[in-house]
Design an enzyme around this catalytic site. Structure first.
Site, PDB file in Angstrom:
ATOM      1  N   GLU A 128     -12.347  13.728 -24.564  1.00 34.69           N
ATOM      2  CA  GLU A 128     -12.499  12.536 -24.209  1.00 34.69           C
ATOM      3  C   GLU A 128     -12.426  12.603 -22.618  1.00 34.69           C
ATOM      4  O   GLU A 128     -11.792  14.180 -22.420  1.00 34.69           O
ATOM      5  CB  GLU A 128     -11.564  11.635 -25.064  1.00 34.69           C
ATOM      6  CG  GLU A 128     -12.064  10.384 -25.844  1.00 34.69           C
ATOM      7  CD  GLU A 128     -10.897   9.258 -26.333  1.00 34.69           C
ATOM      8  OE1 GLU A 128      -9.890   9.851 -26.094  1.00 34.69           O
ATOM      9  OE2 GLU A 128     -11.158   9.513 -27.687  1.00 34.69           O
ATOM     10  N   HIS A 159     -10.207   0.605 -18.296  1.00 33.04           N
ATOM     11  CA  HIS A 159     -10.853   0.880 -18.512  1.00 33.04           C
ATOM     12  C   HIS A 159     -12.484   1.448 -18.292  1.00 33.04           C
ATOM     13  O   HIS A 159     -13.316   0.109 -18.002  1.00 33.04           O
ATOM     14  CB  HIS A 159     -10.946   0.974 -20.355  1.00 33.04           C
ATOM     15  CG  HIS A 159     -11.296   1.829 -20.838  1.00 33.04           C
ATOM     16  ND1 HIS A 159     -13.198   1.996 -21.831  1.00 33.04           N
ATOM     17  CD2 HIS A 159     -10.907   2.504 -21.681  1.00 33.04           C
ATOM     18  CE1 HIS A 159     -12.946   3.047 -22.502  1.00 33.04           C
ATOM     19  NE2 HIS A 159     -12.259   3.922 -22.895  1.00 33.04           N
ATOM     20  N   ARG A 178     -10.186   9.059 -16.727  1.00 35.22           N
ATOM     21  CA  ARG A 178     -10.497   7.296 -16.169  1.00 35.22           C
ATOM     22  C   ARG A 178     -10.300   6.709 -14.943  1.00 35.22           C
ATOM     23  O   ARG A 178     -11.584   5.915 -14.840  1.00 35.22           O
ATOM     24  CB  ARG A 178      -9.838   7.110 -17.446  1.00 35.22           C
ATOM     25  CG  ARG A 178     -10.056   5.632 -18.190  1.00 35.22           C
ATOM     26  CD  ARG A 178      -9.186   4.921 -19.012  1.00 35.22           C
ATOM     27  NE  ARG A 178      -9.068   6.015 -20.813  1.00 35.22           N
ATOM     28  CZ  ARG A 178      -8.660   5.836 -21.364  1.00 35.22           C
ATOM     29  NH1 ARG A 178      -7.818   4.827 -21.460  1.00 35.22           N
ATOM     30  NH2 ARG A 178      -9.147   6.458 -22.785  1.00 35.22           N
ATOM     31  N   HIS A 225      -7.089  -1.889 -19.747  1.00 34.64           N
ATOM     32  CA  HIS A 225      -6.478  -1.973 -20.604  1.00 34.64           C
ATOM     33  C   HIS A 225      -5.415  -1.592 -21.026  1.00 34.64           C
ATOM     34  O   HIS A 225      -5.029  -1.373 -22.300  1.00 34.64           O
ATOM     35  CB  HIS A 225      -7.318  -0.572 -20.290  1.00 34.64           C
ATOM     36  CG  HIS A 225      -7.915   0.352 -22.121  1.00 34.64           C
ATOM     37  ND1 HIS A 225      -7.650  -0.252 -23.333  1.00 34.64           N
ATOM     38  CD2 HIS A 225      -7.616   2.060 -22.811  1.00 34.64           C
ATOM     39  CE1 HIS A 225      -8.556   0.866 -24.027  1.00 34.64           C
ATOM     40  NE2 HIS A 225      -7.455   2.090 -23.389  1.00 34.64           N
ATOM     41  N   ARG A 269      -2.544   7.368 -17.625  1.00 34.89           N
ATOM     42  CA  ARG A 269      -2.582   8.086 -18.828  1.00 34.89           C
ATOM     43  C   ARG A 269      -4.142   8.570 -19.513  1.00 34.89           C
ATOM     44  O   ARG A 269      -4.421   7.905 -18.821  1.00 34.89           O
ATOM     45  CB  ARG A 269      -2.027   7.071 -19.344  1.00 34.89           C
ATOM     46  CG  ARG A 269      -2.580   7.461 -21.593  1.00 34.89           C
ATOM     47  CD  ARG A 269      -2.034   6.438 -22.271  1.00 34.89           C
ATOM     48  NE  ARG A 269      -3.036   5.012 -22.164  1.00 34.89           N
ATOM     49  CZ  ARG A 269      -4.036   5.058 -22.521  1.00 34.89           C
ATOM     50  NH1 ARG A 269      -4.366   6.449 -23.295  1.00 34.89           N
ATOM     51  NH2 ARG A 269      -5.106   4.071 -22.903  1.00 34.89           N
TER      52      ARG A 269
HETATM   53  C1  SIN Z   1     -11.171   5.051 -25.828  1.00 32.05           C
HETATM   54  O1  SIN Z   1     -11.478   5.252 -27.313  1.00 32.05           O
HETATM   55  O2  SIN Z   1     -11.739   5.193 -24.873  1.00 32.05           O
HETATM   56  C2  SIN Z   1      -9.433   4.213 -25.419  1.00 32.05           C
HETATM   57  C3  SIN Z   1      -8.600   5.633 -25.957  1.00 32.05           C
HETATM   58  C4  SIN Z   1      -7.514   5.433 -25.054  1.00 32.05           C
HETATM   59  O3  SIN Z   1      -6.817   4.774 -24.721  1.00 32.05           O
HETATM   60  O4  SIN Z   1      -6.436   6.571 -24.783  1.00 32.05           O
END
Ligand code: SIN
Length: 577
Positions: free
Chosen positions: A143, A273, A322, A383, A418
């Site tokens: 991610e 997010h 993010r 988020h 985060r």
């Molecule tokens: C996501 O699945 O994009 C969220 C995961 C997260 O907030 O760490």
């Protein structure tokens, strides 16, 4: 504009917001007693309760809704841990520090990344079933902000639901055990504290007041007394007009801790997010998340002219941290005069998407979007709260006997932003540590008698909730300015908070009940976020000040907020280690 270097120390300007030190509520009509009271049933609360159960004689687990509710259940992406032989805790540490924009506490991050793999394996031993590859090993994906495949997932994109299922099953299996009691549908009203210190601040924590909806003896407002209180109440999403968080996320734990005298940290760092399903500007409440893992598998971001823009913004393109992706989207939306961008997953193919992202595929289909053949409209939405109640590496807050674990806490592992999938991990690792610490120190924590807290009680009518959410969204939202934040604070100050406030025709404006307590918490949390965001005159991580667009080394410090005995919000500029 450049910033002036802030002097470390305390600021309590005459204009500092004033907040009530307790909520207006009826006197407790019942009392429950335990050695440790755990508030919340996400990954952090469930882990704390399960660990405490085998170590202390009496544990009380209370949760706002049913056991299987709250934010953990909604977590899609996964849980980050350096499990692959080619990966390492040191690499995970570096990615976490990079995402945190210079504000992480490296010692806390080291605990997180080194203990994380063992805690994830324990989750498997507790019955959580994670996705595996053909060789039977846990499948790992990537991610944003991660330089290695280290995201463990379950059911494709239903990781939180699987973890919560496994942990709740463990609690259910011991429900008849006299050493543990579970109270559901219980909103925490306030943290109970013992006799105040010489400075007039509340004393050690000795329980909580709760409002329980209708179960025999434990009905209405009661007191749950304990020698240690563990707050695991999750996030603050409902402070904003729209969020990926469920309706329960009204900031109850952070607000109660503030009123009990605890220090809050990094509260201005709210994470938006980047890819939340966009269904029009009028849509409010909990919105559908389109996991970062979709980009991890290769989905691309396009503007409304069909142009891919992330490679020009960051070397990691769509998998940049993010905050970088969210801000790039906001800028693209502004420059194209649109209100969303597109997420393009079409090239990944229907069978892969259905199998890897069954939950997202289904949720999008419910909105008439076939992600295998159509572009997905997305925009950033609230988020996660990177800040919270300041807690050390065993979960201790600044109030003796009060612990905070999971999203409600500020352990320093997130800093200014985060890293993806570090939140479930934080809840797991630090709840485990807090439980062990409490059990090793229980004898040092006497059961105190609660002392009434002086000062006015607050109550905000639920009718003000939408207004407060609008103020928070326009003030300490994705893009912030000094004038905007000052206006937000002034508008929040105009919201009637006095429990005795009356309408023009003499009726009480608010009655002590769940919707009002939640709205009061939302108001207090919106106030502390706005205040810290106004103070921090720079852009860093999730905090973007368009009037101070640069990151300034002079601001590489933590803003810590607390209430003085008169209820004035005090801000301390604390240098980082
Ligand atoms: C996501 O699945 O994009 C969220 C995961 C997260 O907030 O760490």
């Amino acid at each position: 504009m450049t910033t002036t270097a802030p002097a470390p120390g305390t600021t309590a300007p005459a204009t500092a917001p004033r907040l009530a030190t307790h909520l207006a509520a009826p006197a407790p009509g019942w009392v429950a007693e335990a050695d440790a009271v755990v508030v919340g049933s996400g990954i952090a609360g469930l882990t704390a309760a399960l660990e405490l159960r085998t170590r202390v004689p009496r544990v009380l687990l209370v949760t706002k809704d049913a056991l299987l509710s709250g934010s953990t259940v909604w977590a899609q992406g996964g849980i980050a841990a350096a499990l692959d032989p080619s990966d390492s805790p040191a690499a995970h540490l570096q990615d976490t520090l990079d995402a945190g924009a210079g504000l992480c506490d490296p010692r806390a991050v080291e605990v997180l990344v080194t203990e994380g793999p063992a805690r994830v394996r324990e989750l498997v031993a507790r019955g959580a079933v994670f996705d595996t590859g053909p060789d039977g090993a846990i499948s790992l994906t990537r991610e944003g902000g991660h330089h290695a495949d280290r995201i463990v997932h379950a059911g494709g994109d239903a990781t939180g639901a699987e973890i919560a299922r496994a942990l709740v099953a463990q609690i259910e299996a011991v429900r008849d055990d006299p050493g543990i009691e579970v109270i559901e549908h219980a909103l925490v009203v306030d943290v109970l504290t013992g006799p105040p210190g010489p400075d007039g601040r509340p004393g050690p924590a000795c329980g909580v007041t709760l409002h329980v909806i209708g179960e025999g003896q434990r009905d209405g407002v009661g007191a749950a007394l304990g020698r240690a209180v563990v707050l695991a109440t999750g996030g603050i999403g409902q402070v904003y007009r729209s969020s990926t968080n469920p309706a329960q996320a009204t900031g109850d734990g952070i607000a109660a801790a503030l009123r009990a005298g605890a220090v809050l940290g990094d509260v201005e760092f709210v994470q938006f997010h980047p890819t939340v399903l966009w269904l029009g500007s009028g849509v409010k409440g909990q919105l559908t998340l389109v996991s970062e893992a979709v980009r991890g598998e290769g989905a691309l971001l396009l503007d409304t002219d069909g142009v891919r823009f992330m490679p020009d913004v960051h070397p990691m393109a769509e998998l940049a941290p993010r905050d970088v992706v969210a801000h790039a989207i906001v800028q693209r939306i502004a420059s194209t005069g649109s209100d969303h961008v597109w997420l393009d997953a079409r090239h990944l193919g229907a069978s892969f998407l259905r199998q890897r992202f069954p939950t997202i595929f289904e949720r999008l289909a419910q909105h008439g979007i076939d992600m295998a053949t159509e572009l997905i409209p997305v925009a950033p939405a609230q988020h996660y709260h990177s800040g919270g109640v300041v807690a050390d590496i065993v979960g201790r807050t600044t109030v003796p006997g009060l612990y905070a674990v999971g999203e409600v806490a500020c352990t320093g592992v997130h800093g200014g932003n985060r890293l993806a999938s570090n939140s479930l991990l934080e809840g797991l690792v630090f709840a485990h540590r807090a439980a062990r610490h409490i059990s090793s120190r229980l004898d040092d924590l006497p059961q105190l008698t609660p002392t009434p807290r002086p000062g006015d009680a607050a109550l905000v009518t639920a009718a003000s909730r939408a207004r407060i959410q609008r103020i928070a969204t326009d003030g300490p939202g994705v893009l912030r300015t000094g004038p905007g934040l000052s206006s937000a604070l002034a508008a929040l100050d105009r919201v009637p908070t006095d429990a005795h406030a009356r309408t023009d025709d003499g009726r009480l404006l608010a009655a002590p009940q769940v919707a009002e307590w939640e709205t009061t918490n939302i108001h207090q949390v919106a106030t502390v976020i706005s205040s810290a965001a106004l103070t921090r005159e720079e852009t860093r991580g999730g905090h973007v000040r368009t009037d101070f667009p640069l990151t300034d080394e002079a601001w590489r410090l933590r803003l810590e907020l607390s209430l003085d005995p008169d209820g004035h919000l005090t801000t301390t500029r604390t240098p980082l280690a």
